[in-house]
Design a protein around this motif. Sequence first.
Motif, mmCIF file in Angstrom:
data_model
loop_
_atom_site.group_PDB
_atom_site.id
_atom_site.type_symbol
_atom_site.label_atom_id
_atom_site.label_comp_id
_atom_site.label_asym_id
_atom_site.label_seq_id
_atom_site.Cartn_x
_atom_site.Cartn_y
_atom_site.Cartn_z
ATOM 1 N N THR A 228 70.963 -39.800 79.648
ATOM 2 C CA THR A 228 70.269 -41.043 80.003
ATOM 3 C C THR A 228 68.761 -40.900 79.831
ATOM 4 O O THR A 228 68.084 -41.802 79.323
ATOM 5 C CB THR A 228 70.589 -41.437 81.460
ATOM 6 N N HIS A 229 68.249 -39.745 80.242
ATOM 7 C CA HIS A 229 66.811 -39.485 80.104
ATOM 8 C C HIS A 229 66.405 -39.460 78.635
ATOM 9 O O HIS A 229 65.360 -40.021 78.258
ATOM 10 C CB HIS A 229 66.465 -38.151 80.772
ATOM 11 N N ILE A 230 67.240 -38.814 77.787
ATOM 12 C CA ILE A 230 66.950 -38.759 76.353
ATOM 13 C C ILE A 230 66.951 -40.163 75.751
ATOM 14 O O ILE A 230 66.098 -40.520 74.946
ATOM 15 C CB ILE A 230 67.974 -37.848 75.634
ATOM 16 N N PHE A 231 67.953 -40.953 76.160
ATOM 17 C CA PHE A 231 68.050 -42.330 75.647
ATOM 18 C C PHE A 231 66.833 -43.154 76.055
ATOM 19 O O PHE A 231 66.246 -43.882 75.230
ATOM 20 C CB PHE A 231 69.329 -42.979 76.171
ATOM 21 N N LEU A 232 66.442 -43.068 77.340
ATOM 22 C CA LEU A 232 65.299 -43.838 77.817
ATOM 23 C C LEU A 232 64.009 -43.382 77.134
ATOM 24 O O LEU A 232 63.136 -44.207 76.806
ATOM 25 C CB LEU A 232 65.172 -43.695 79.334
ATOM 26 N N ASN A 236 61.786 -45.760 74.863
ATOM 27 C CA ASN A 236 60.377 -45.947 75.198
ATOM 28 C C ASN A 236 59.480 -45.595 74.012
ATOM 29 O O ASN A 236 58.487 -46.290 73.732
ATOM 30 C CB ASN A 236 60.028 -45.083 76.404
ATOM 31 N N GLN A 237 59.841 -44.528 73.310
ATOM 32 C CA GLN A 237 59.068 -44.125 72.138
ATOM 33 C C GLN A 237 59.150 -45.179 71.032
ATOM 34 O O GLN A 237 58.158 -45.483 70.367
ATOM 35 C CB GLN A 237 59.580 -42.780 71.628
ATOM 36 N N LEU A 238 60.351 -45.736 70.870
ATOM 37 C CA LEU A 238 60.537 -46.776 69.858
ATOM 38 C C LEU A 238 59.729 -48.017 70.193
ATOM 39 O O LEU A 238 59.103 -48.631 69.313
ATOM 40 C CB LEU A 238 62.023 -47.119 69.742
ATOM 41 N N TYR A 243 55.072 -51.478 69.263
ATOM 42 C CA TYR A 243 53.867 -52.108 69.828
ATOM 43 C C TYR A 243 52.632 -51.751 69.008
ATOM 44 O O TYR A 243 51.785 -52.605 68.720
ATOM 45 C CB TYR A 243 53.705 -51.662 71.279
ATOM 46 N N GLN A 244 52.548 -50.473 68.626
ATOM 47 C CA GLN A 244 51.403 -50.027 67.828
ATOM 48 C C GLN A 244 51.408 -50.677 66.449
ATOM 49 O O GLN A 244 50.350 -51.063 65.928
ATOM 50 C CB GLN A 244 51.436 -48.498 67.696
ATOM 51 N N GLN A 245 52.591 -50.800 65.825
ATOM 52 C CA GLN A 245 52.684 -51.436 64.524
ATOM 53 C C GLN A 245 52.337 -52.910 64.606
ATOM 54 O O GLN A 245 51.710 -53.477 63.701
ATOM 55 C CB GLN A 245 54.082 -51.255 63.966
ATOM 56 N N LEU A 246 52.743 -53.550 65.699
ATOM 57 C CA LEU A 246 52.468 -54.971 65.878
ATOM 58 C C LEU A 246 50.982 -55.236 65.975
ATOM 59 O O LEU A 246 50.465 -56.231 65.440
ATOM 60 C CB LEU A 246 53.188 -55.480 67.133
ATOM 61 N N HIS A 247 50.264 -54.364 66.659
ATOM 62 C CA HIS A 247 48.828 -54.565 66.840
ATOM 63 C C HIS A 247 48.005 -53.953 65.711
ATOM 64 O O HIS A 247 46.770 -54.009 65.735
ATOM 65 C CB HIS A 247 48.381 -53.968 68.186
#
Length: 249
Positions: A228-232, A236-238, A243-247
Motif C-alpha cells: 500500500t505504501h509503495i502504491f501511494l 503521489n510521484q505520478l 502537476y509539474q508538466q501542467l505548469h
Amino acid sequence: MQYFFLVEWAATFVESLILLCTITAASGRRYEKSRHYLAMLLSTVCLTVLINVLNAVSIFSFLTPVISMCFVIFILSRITSTGSLLIRSTACIMTYLVIITVGYVIFVLIRVVYAGDIYSAFTFFMSPGPFRVVFLTVDKIIDVLFYFFVHKSLFKISTLKKKYQMVVLLISLAAYISTQYLFGVFLDTANDALSAVAIFSWLYILAFVTITIIAFVLIARAEQERQTHIFLHSANQLLTENYQQLHAY
C-alpha cells in the motif's frame, strides 16, 4: 441408557457444528441467510451421523477423526464454504487439533477424582455414565467458548499467501499427529507422573501452532502495508510529475 445416548449425539452435533462453522468462517460462506443456515444444519447432521456410526464400531479410534476430516474437507466444506482446498484443510485440521487437545487436557484434569489406573480411568470415562456426561459437558462448553473467542479472526487465514497457508497446514498436521501419538503413549505407559508432562506438551504444541499463525498474519499485514505504501508513493510521484508538466506550459 437412552439419556446417555442422547448426550453422546448432542455432544457430537456441537463438535460437528463448531468444525463446520470454523471452516466456513475461515474461508467464506457459499450461501447467505436462510440457505446458509440450512446448509450448515444438514451438513452438521450428516457429520454427526457419520461420527456416531463410526463410534458405534469403536467409541475411541484414531481412525474416526481421519475419516471425518476427509468427509468434511472434500464434501461438506465445499457445500458450506467457498474457500480453496488448502484453506479448508488447514482450518479443519487446526480445529480438530484444538478439540482433541481440550478433550485430552480435561480428561487428565478430571481423572484425579478416579482412583484406578489411567487406562481403566479412560475406559471408565468413555463408558456411558454420569462421569462421561460431566466430561462431555465441560469439554463442549470450552470448545464453544473457544470458538466464540476466535471466530472473528478466522478469516485472516485466507489472507495469508499460499506458501504460508501450506506451512500452517503442515505444522497443524504435524501437531495433530504428535498430540495423538503423545496421548497413545500416555495411555500405554499408564504413569500418573506423566500427567503434568502430557498437559504441558499438548498445550505447548497448541501454543506453537497459534503463535505461528499469528506470526504469519502479522507478516501478511506488514507485506500488505508495504504494498500500500509503495502504491501511494507511486501515485503521489505520478501526481507530482503531472502537476509539474501542467505548469511547465
